[in-house]
Scaffold this active site. Structure first.
Site, mmCIF file in Angstrom:
data_model
loop_
_atom_site.group_PDB
_atom_site.id
_atom_site.type_symbol
_atom_site.label_atom_id
_atom_site.label_comp_id
_atom_site.label_asym_id
_atom_site.label_seq_id
_atom_site.Cartn_x
_atom_site.Cartn_y
_atom_site.Cartn_z
ATOM 1 N N CYS A 13 1.174 -1.271 -0.399
ATOM 2 C CA CYS A 13 0.277 -0.032 0.226
ATOM 3 C C CYS A 13 0.678 0.870 0.029
ATOM 4 O O CYS A 13 0.392 1.903 0.438
ATOM 5 C CB CYS A 13 -0.758 0.222 0.906
ATOM 6 S SG CYS A 13 -2.221 -1.420 0.969
ATOM 7 N N LYS A 101 10.690 1.708 -9.177
ATOM 8 C CA LYS A 101 12.224 2.330 -9.427
ATOM 9 C C LYS A 101 12.847 2.810 -8.480
ATOM 10 O O LYS A 101 12.046 3.643 -7.378
ATOM 11 C CB LYS A 101 12.507 3.570 -10.663
ATOM 12 C CG LYS A 101 11.630 4.709 -10.503
ATOM 13 C CD LYS A 101 11.331 5.421 -9.616
ATOM 14 C CE LYS A 101 12.016 5.569 -8.659
ATOM 15 N NZ LYS A 101 11.976 6.686 -7.598
ATOM 16 N N ARG A 173 12.671 5.799 2.421
ATOM 17 C CA ARG A 173 13.608 6.346 0.679
ATOM 18 C C ARG A 173 14.743 6.929 1.312
ATOM 19 O O ARG A 173 15.424 7.155 0.859
ATOM 20 C CB ARG A 173 13.430 7.301 0.186
ATOM 21 C CG ARG A 173 11.653 6.647 -0.990
ATOM 22 C CD ARG A 173 11.430 7.847 -1.913
ATOM 23 N NE ARG A 173 10.287 8.704 -1.194
ATOM 24 C CZ ARG A 173 9.425 9.620 -1.244
ATOM 25 N NH1 ARG A 173 9.720 9.530 -2.339
ATOM 26 N NH2 ARG A 173 8.947 10.049 -0.338
#
Lengths: 361, 361
Positions: A13, A101, A173
């Site tokens: 999700c 990516k 990230r």
């Protein structure tokens, strides 16, 4: 009624899956048939909030999605460190793979994924949305025009946005266990793809990182850049990516006779119309009191947003394979692999004191 | 009537002197009183073609200009290799010196020039015209605005134009005996100045040239670039300059909260109005379907072209010295010297295999 649309299963999700699931609903040849999350409750909420059709199957695991016979293809927006595991498993289960990516932590992992896809005869594509905007096609037309652009000489690309303190410490990230490539993987990916795209995917001979990247407390890259060199014609490119600067998404491509600029290449300011600027055969005015012509703005309209066009293109390729009319399109694995090779070279250059790293396919 | 304007003498008939002599006639506080060339005939033609006043004295040598008591200041657009000789002589003759860029072949030569100017108490300024456009002031206002720009993080600048075959072999700017710095001196000068300007003239700690510059047959640089690193805040800048690409004159400056772009920083497309683009506090739209705000165009009008404003500013400084009200303004020698130091570092980096070169004032 027979379902002819390509039926997507979504693994997880992630926030970006909200944008992509909308794209799957917008694209005329795709549908959402399943979503799986480690938390069933989270998946239920996600499906509801994002207006998934009532028929969507909602699972409390990723594997259930892969085992669902009503799923043709999976979209994998999981953290990068999980890509190799789940993309390989998906391929083994004969699901086509649309992979977020950066596709992998290094080219070795990516090769494992690509081998699994090839072995299963499934399509692989990375989710680099801007590649599918009609603006990108139009820009390439200009770059290929001998009169308007001439020979390619140089590219500069940059992608930055400002992460807040919480992002810089806690976001997936910048987590060394989840997305250890940091800004290089999340943003540099686009910059490198733009450079390769402009060079018709000719790999550079060497990649040299710019000194002193920025890091967070865990040693993950927050800002970095590199220069790329081609022996052919002495072409050179540079890029810069960062989580530490206000949003900027620029490509500038210089040719002998012209140049193009785009200021929102990754996500257009406006979903319906993408702009870029081109100029050619510039001349100084008499006594260098000015120069002409000024760059011209090109506005490229699109009915579907670029992510829906990407999903549609992926769906077409999958449909061709399913109908026995085509084999997997090899272009997409190749451009992913080249992009990853340059990322790996930037990492190697940084780790080896900013020396030039040779790039070989 | 007493002449209160600053009276210029011009050394040589370089093409750029056509633009600058027009500026001297446009600026309200300057006049042209003499021009000298090795060829008297050439000087006569030049004076006539460029509408010099009838009172202008036209000489068949440079020294005659320097010896003319009716000359307050000289403009020196000679090839770079001649700068140290003629600028020093001008200073010794008590003439104020407006010197074309690149100011010298290396900082040692520049220091000789600056010492002569200081010893004679004359003003030194390099002819970097864009510094004097009101647009430059306005851009700096944005860069200094904590709310609209935040902290500086990165700069990329580029200046290119396409030289034809004749230019690339025979122009003064690619002649190893006249302008051995080639594109780095002619174009890189502006790129480096732009980077230093954005950094409030804080010198980088290191300069690293990008690999594989382009050269002509005589070994003069036709295209090159470099990255610059600052220890403070991990700031980084890159530039690219070339005689081999269609005209491009861009600066992009990235801050934590905003960024600015300019596409014609060296010579505005339009002499009367200079544009730049700024944006701040960019946010992704819901589900990253776009982003806002878009950059805003700022248009800065100017009655006088930037080169006339430069000449006017130089004239003001000279007038202050002449009237005994002021000493030479030290800012201009300092920014020239810093620019030259970075140029020298790029050269040293290239000559030493693209290693980082420390820059110390």
């Amino acid at each position: 009624m027979v379902e002819t649309r390509i039926r997507f299963g979504i693994l997880g999700c992630a926030n970006i899956a909200r944008k992509l699931s909308r794209a799957m609903l917008l694209s005329p040849n795709t549908a959402i048939s399943a979503i799986g999350s480690r938390s069933l409750e989270k998946a239920i909420t996600f499906a509801s909030e994002n207006h998934f059709p009532k028929s969507t199957k909602v699972y409390g695991s990723y594997i259930a999605v892969l085992d669902d016979p009503d799923v043709d293809a999976v979209y994998v927006p999981l953290p990068t460190s999980l890509h190799v595991r789940w993309a390989v498993l998906a391929a083994e289960k004969k699901k086509h793979v649309l992979l977020e990516k950066p596709v992998a932590l290094n080219v070795g992992e990516l090769d494992t994924i690509l081998a699994a896809c090839e072995s299963s005869g499934v399509q692989f594509m990375d989710a680099t949305m801007w590649m599918h905007h009609p603006r990108t096609t139009k820009m390439k037309e200009v770059l290929c025009d001998e009169q308007r652009f001439g020979q390619l000489k140089s590219v500069h690309s940059m992608l930055t946005f400002l992460g807040d303190d919480d992002f810089l410490k806690n976001d997936i990230r910048v987590n060394p266990n989840l997305d250890s490539l940091g800004a290089l993987g999340d943003l540099g990916w686009y910059c490198i793809r733009a450079i390769l795209w402009a060079h018709n995917y000719e790999l550079p001979n060497t990649v040299t990182a710019i000194r002193d990247p920025g890091y967070n407390e865990s040693g993950v890259i927050l800002s970095c850049g590199a220069s790329l060199n081609w022996k052919t014609d002495g072409k050179v490119a540079t890029f810069y990516c960062s989580f530490l600067s206000n949003l900027c998404m620029d490509i500038i491509v210089l040719g002998t006779k012209g140049n193009i600029r785009v200021h929102d290449f990754v996500i257009p300011f406006n979903e319906k119309v993408g702009s870029f600027y081109a100029v050619d055969n510039s001349k100084w005015a008499e006594r260098a009191l000015g120069c002409a012509p000024e760059p011209t703005e090109f506005k490229i309209a699109t009915d579907l947003p670029q992510e829906a066009l990407m999903v549609q293109e992926f769906g077409c390729l999958v449909a061709g394979i399913r109908n026995g009319e085509a084999k997997p399109e090899n272009k997409w694995p190749v451009v992913s692999r080249k992009t990853q090779l340059v990322i790996d070279a930037v990492v190697a250059s940084i780790e080896n004191g900013f020396v030039p790293i040779e790039v070989v396919y």
